[in-house]
Structures are given as C-alpha cells and as structure tokens.
Design a protein around this motif. Structure first.
Motif: not given
Length: 171
Positions: A7-10, A87-96, A141-144, A167-171
C-alpha cells in the motif's frame, strides 16, 4: 510482498512508473537535473521516466517518457533491471510510486525538452550524460540513491537474469 501488494504510504494506490537507464555508445547514462519548483537550490539528478497513462504498458510508458522528456526516439528498449517502491515529497504533495527501471540503448545523444509538461518546465533544469566514474564521484543527490553502484554492476556483469527488487526509499 510484491510492489503491487504494497500500500502507498498516503493510503492511496501506488503510482505505476516506468524509468529508463539509457546508455549511449560510450556506456554513459542519461540523467535529468530536477529541482523543487520555486527552489532551484533543492535539486537532484534522476532517470527519465514517469507514470503509466491509461492502458499503456510500462514499456510504452518508458518510450513515451523518453520522447517527451529528452526528444530521444531511436531507442533499443531492453529488460527491466530493477524495481523499487519509493515515496517522496514534491511540488506540495507526497508521491508514492512503484518504479520499474528498464535498460535501453541509443546512439542519439542530443536532447530536447519540447515535450515537457508544465510541471517539468518548472522543475527540470537540464540533462547530462554521466560516465560511471563521474557518477561514483558525484557529490550531488542522485535517485535511486544506489544508482552509482547499480550502474557499475550493470556495466561489469550485464543485466540481471530477472529484475532485482531494490530497497524501498522514503524521502
């Protein structure tokens, strides 16, 4: 548990994403230089790619996103190398996201940004081809986050027999 079962974190569904590890004839990888809209100092490098639209396959998404984000259309799309949930924040929302990374090769190295969305125009500052050494020595900083080591292993050993779950990445 597979990414599809996670499930998504959100609390909502995971966004299905196709990303591309695009290599040129010199085995350089193409990365885009992104930043938080409105704050160019909050920046990072990332692989081309984006979300599946409608009934597209992830392969179709990978090729569409390459065309839109780089203008590169002469592509030999290979296998899925890696999968990860992030999962990461970007442009005012969380992206999962449930991301699949495809290997691809091209001889076309010039990039254009004519296919950018409005959000990409506000948040992508350019593109650059990186050697493995440059990526390993980078302080940006580089993703992944493990891309330098994954890239080195890809060049040394070739693609894995089956996609590797990162591995799951949560920023």
């Amino acid at each position: 548990m597979s990414a599809e079962d996670t499930p998504a974190l959100s609390g909502g569904p995971l966004r299905k994403v196709a990303r591309v590890i695009l290599l040129d004839p010199s085995d350089r990888v193409l990365l885009l230089h992104g930043h938080e809209p409105g704050d160019p100092k909050d920046d990072w490098w990332f692989t081309p790619g984006g979300g599946v639209e409608g009934d597209e396959t992830r392969e179709q998404t990978a090729l569409r996103e390459l065309r839109e984000e780089t203008g590169i259309t002469e592509v030999d799309l290979g296998p899925v190398l890696w999968r990860r949930v992030c999962s990461f924040p970007f442009d005012g929302r969380r992206w999962d996201q449930d991301e699949w990374y495809y290997l691809a090769r091209t001889t076309q190295t010039a990039t254009v940004t004519e296919g950018f969305t409005e959000l990409e125009r506000r948040s992508v500052a350019g593109a650059r081809w990186w050697t493995c050494r440059e990526l390993t020595e980078a302080h940006e900083t580089v993703y992944p986050t493990r891309l330098a080591g994954l890239f080195r292993r890809l060049l040394d050993e070739g693609p894995p027999e089956r996609p590797e779950n990162l591995d799951t990445e949560i920023v």
